[in-house]
Structures are given as structure tokens and as C-alpha cells.
Design an enzyme around this catalytic site. Structure first.
Site: not given
Ligand code: NAD
Ligand code: DAU
Length: 331
Positions: A151, A147, A123-125
Site C-alpha cells: 500500500k 500488505y 491505510t493508516d498501516e
Molecule cells: P476488500 O478486500 O473487501 O475489497 C477489495 C476489492 O478489490 C474486492 O472487491 C476485490 O475483488 C477487488 N480487487 C482486488 N484485486 C483487484 C484487481 N486486481 N482488480 C480489480 N479489483 C480487484 O477491501 P476493503 O476492506 O473494502 O478495502 C478497500 C480499500 O481500502 C483497500 O485499498 C484497502 O487497502 C483500504 N483500507 C481498508 C481498511 C479496512 O479496514 N478494511 C482500512 C483502511 C484502508
Molecule cells: O488499519 C487499517 C487496516 O485494517 C486496513 O488497511 C486493512 O485492509 C484491514 O484488514 C485492517 O488490518 P488489521 O490487520 O488491523 O485488521 P484485522 O481485522 O485483520 O485485525 C484486527 C486486529 O485483530 C489485529 O490486531 C489482529 C487481530 N486479529 C485478527 C484476526 C483476523 C485476531 O486477534 N484474530 C484474528 O483472527
């Protein structure tokens, strides 16, 4: 080619599996997922009968299980993680267990099996917040939340396995994804589904925090490209180039649904809330990728998907989610 996808029942992983099965009809995909609260087999209903696809319920921290599913695997793509920042603030332990220790188990098993390619989805985080400019892959990691720190720990292990053992490993770091099948704890699906139900949208702080949004299948396209064409030992940033503050996103969602701005409810800010994420994606673009979705159209499509697929999210919002929501937002 046989690919082990871990965390494939989650949001991005399920979109990725769908893309791989349709793009490469001769590939085998094994999906290892623990089915935590975020894992959902409904995300893959349309492919569960595909004879090139197999689901195994299991934990990436369990070396015996991982050893079995890695048999004759050519490539591993690791999506499995605890992924929600707010939950990591409430309890970091699962994040360290899965995102750091689980990554180690996958790497060690991949090394023992001589797997040809290991792709870590990060992730970019991990770079932390940036006021102006954009992070490059070579920039220092300064994660802010449990988190993003977990990562970053996973990423460090991946690079160490490449340097020390020659494991052919790569990393992608993407910006914020949005699209279908995203668990409704995250900004887009939470705000869309709350608005559909006329429930307040809890906007943190003053809503000025900025994220760079990417439509999920654009990220999956880039992951596919890096998996096949990326250079091992390298990191690739993947961003949509759509930086918007949270207030703007909220307004766009409400407008799309014809709902009033009075639904916006300012709430206490997230602890350690990163102000802005921004990444330089010239490296993955040089490989031949560019996003194919226009942001406004993709937002419209996403809103429509949640409006049309209540069957998918109504079940979720009625279960574990309710307890989490009460704790998080006090309602
Ligand atoms: P998500 O939370 O929707 O899905 C995570 C999946 O991993 C789930 O299906 C869960 O059951 C599985 N999981 C969790 N722990 C596990 C374990 N111990 N063993 C096997 N499976 C397990 O997440 P997502 O949003 O699809 O993100 C997927 C990946 O991409 C993550 O690694 C996250 O850090 C990364 N990522 C997400 C975003 C985003 O915006 N959602 C952005 C950048 C990177
Ligand atoms: O940048 C990549 C990341 O993006 C991934 O690595 C993470 O897995 C993914 O969860 C996401 O993280 P963020 O914290 O940026 O996403 P989230 O959707 O939780 O929040 C997006 C923005 O919105 C953040 O600035 C917080 C704000 N927010 C979020 C929630 C859930 C609110 O203002 N209210 C809310 O209820």
C-alpha cells in the site's frame, strides 16, 4: 459527474457506491472489480438495477480494460487492493501486483485520459506501529507487513504522478473499518459470525494490540468530502477516534450476542504484528468532517446486521473461506 470506482464489490467500495448513488442521483458510477475471493456482487444487490450504475468485471492491472472503462470519466476512486494482512504474510505476490502495479496502471491511464481527480484509498498501516501519540500525514512511512508495504508503494506512485505529471491526485488513509458486508476473514465479521455459530474466536497473542475503529459509512462520508473538496497533492488521515484493544472488542461482541468468554481461543501471534495504530485527523476535520456514529451503538448495529443477514455470510464461509481458515488456524 462520472466516477470510476475500482474494487467497488468489496467491503468499503460497495458501501461507498451505495452512498454516492443515494447522495448524488445524477452521478454515473462505473464499478470495475476483478471479483477476487473478496469481491462479492451480493454487496450491491440493492443498487444493481440503478440506471446510473454499471458493473464491469476486470483487473486494474490490465491496461486495455482500464483504458476502456476510463473513457469520459471525471474522477477515479481506487479501492481495489488485496487487503488482508494475514494473507500477505502467507503470499505477498498478489499484493505487490495489485496494490503497486495495479495502482500504476490506473495512474498512467488517468494521466493519458486527463482525468480531473484521482483518489487513492490507503491505510493508516503505512505509517507502521506507534506506542504513544498519533501519526500526522507528513510522518515517515514505516510499513511492517507485505500488505502495508505494498500500500505504501501505491501511495508513493500516486504522489510521484502528482509531482511529476501534475496528475490531480489525493490520498486518504483510514483506520480500521467495521460494518456491514465485510469479508469474514477480518476481526469484526470473523468473531461475530464465529460466535453466532459457537465456534472459537482465535485471538492473536495476548489480545492487547490496539486498533482505531471507524464505522464504514463514516469513512465513506470522509472519502466523499475529500473527493469533492480535498486539495490535490494532499493526504488525509481518516480515523474514528475509537482506540480499543482486541480483547476489549472481543468481549463487547460476545456480550452483545450473549455468548460466553470461554469461546475466546488464544492462538499464536501474527508475524510482525503491529502493536498500535493511531492517526491525527485534524486535517480532514478542518475540511468539515467528523464521524457521526457512536462506537458502542455502531458495534451493536454491526452485530445485529450479521445476525440478521446470515444469507450473506453463510455462503462465503462455506466456500473458499474454509480452505483459508484451515490453513490459517489449523482447524
Ligand atoms: P476488500 O478486500 O473487501 O475489497 C477489495 C476489492 O478489490 C474486492 O472487491 C476485490 O475483488 C477487488 N480487487 C482486488 N484485486 C483487484 C484487481 N486486481 N482488480 C480489480 N479489483 C480487484 O477491501 P476493503 O476492506 O473494502 O478495502 C478497500 C480499500 O481500502 C483497500 O485499498 C484497502 O487497502 C483500504 N483500507 C481498508 C481498511 C479496512 O479496514 N478494511 C482500512 C483502511 C484502508
Ligand atoms: O488499519 C487499517 C487496516 O485494517 C486496513 O488497511 C486493512 O485492509 C484491514 O484488514 C485492517 O488490518 P488489521 O490487520 O488491523 O485488521 P484485522 O481485522 O485483520 O485485525 C484486527 C486486529 O485483530 C489485529 O490486531 C489482529 C487481530 N486479529 C485478527 C484476526 C483476523 C485476531 O486477534 N484474530 C484474528 O483472527
Amino acid at each position: 459527474m462520472k466516477i470510476l470506482v475500482t474494487g467497488g464489490a468489496g467491503f468499503i467500495g460497495s458501501n461507498f457506491i451505495r452512498l454516492i448513488l443515494s447522495r448524488y442521483p445524477d452521478y454515473e458510477v462505473v464499478n470495475l472489480d476483478k471479483l477476487t475471493y473478496a469481491g462479492n456482487l451480493d454487496n450491491l444487490k440493492d443498487v444493481e438495477q440503478n440506471r446510473h450504475y454499471r458493473f464491469v468485471q476486470g483487473d486494474i492491472c490490465d491496461m486495455d480494460v482500464v483504458d476502456k472503462v476510463m473513457d469520459k470519466v471525471d474522477a477515479v476512486v481506487n479501492f481495489a487492493a488485496e487487503s488482508h494482512v494475514d494473507r500477505s504474510i502467507g503470499g505477498p505476490a498478489d499484493f505487490i501486483q495489485t496494490d503497486v502495479f495495479g495502482t500504476y496502471v490506473l495512474l498512467e491511464t488517468a494521466r493519458q485520459h486527463g482525468v480531473g481527480r484521482y483518489l487513492q484509498i490507503s491505510t493508516d498501516e503505512v505509517y507502521g506501529s506507534i506506542r504513544a501519540g498519533s501519526f500526522k500525514e507528513t510522518d515517515m512511512l514505516e510499513p511492517s507487513s507485505p500488505y502495508s508495504a505494498s500500500k505504501a508503494g501505491g501511495d508513493m506512485q500516486v504522489m510521484a504522478y502528482h509531482t511529476t505529471f501534475g496528475l490531480p491526485a489525493l490520498i486518504t488513509r483510514s483506520s480500521n473499518n467495521f460494518g456491514p458486508y465485510q469479508y469474514p476473514e477480518k476481526l469484526f465479521p470473523l468473531f461475530i459470525t464465529n460466535a453466532l455459530e459457537d465456534i472459537p474466536l482465535p485471538l492473536y497473542g495476548d489480545g492487547s494490540n490496539v486498533r482505531d475503529w471507524i464505522y464504514v459509512t463514516d469513512n465513506c462520508d470522509a472519502i466523499d468530502l475529500v473527493l469533492h473538496k480535498g486539495e490535490v497533492g494532499q493526504v488525509y488521515n481518516i480515523g474514528g477516534g475509537n482506540e480499543r484493544d482486541n480483547h476489549t472488542i472481543t468481549g463487547m461482541i460476545l456480550k452483545e450476542l450473549g455468548k460466553p468468554e470461554s469461546l475466546i481461543q488464544p492462538v499464536a501471534d501474527r508475524l510482525g504484528h503491529d502493536f498500535r495504530y493511531s492517526i491525527d485527523c485534524s486535517k480532514v476535520r478542518a475540511l468539515g468532517w467528523q464521524p457521526s456514529h457512536n462506537f458502542e451503538d455502531a458495534l451493536q448495529e454491526t452485530v445485529k446486521w450479521y445476525a440478521d443477514n446470515r444469507w450473506w455470510w453463510e455462503k462465503i464461509k462455506g466456500g473458499e473461506f474454509l480452505e483459508y481458515y484451515k490453513q490459517q488456524y489449523g482447524k
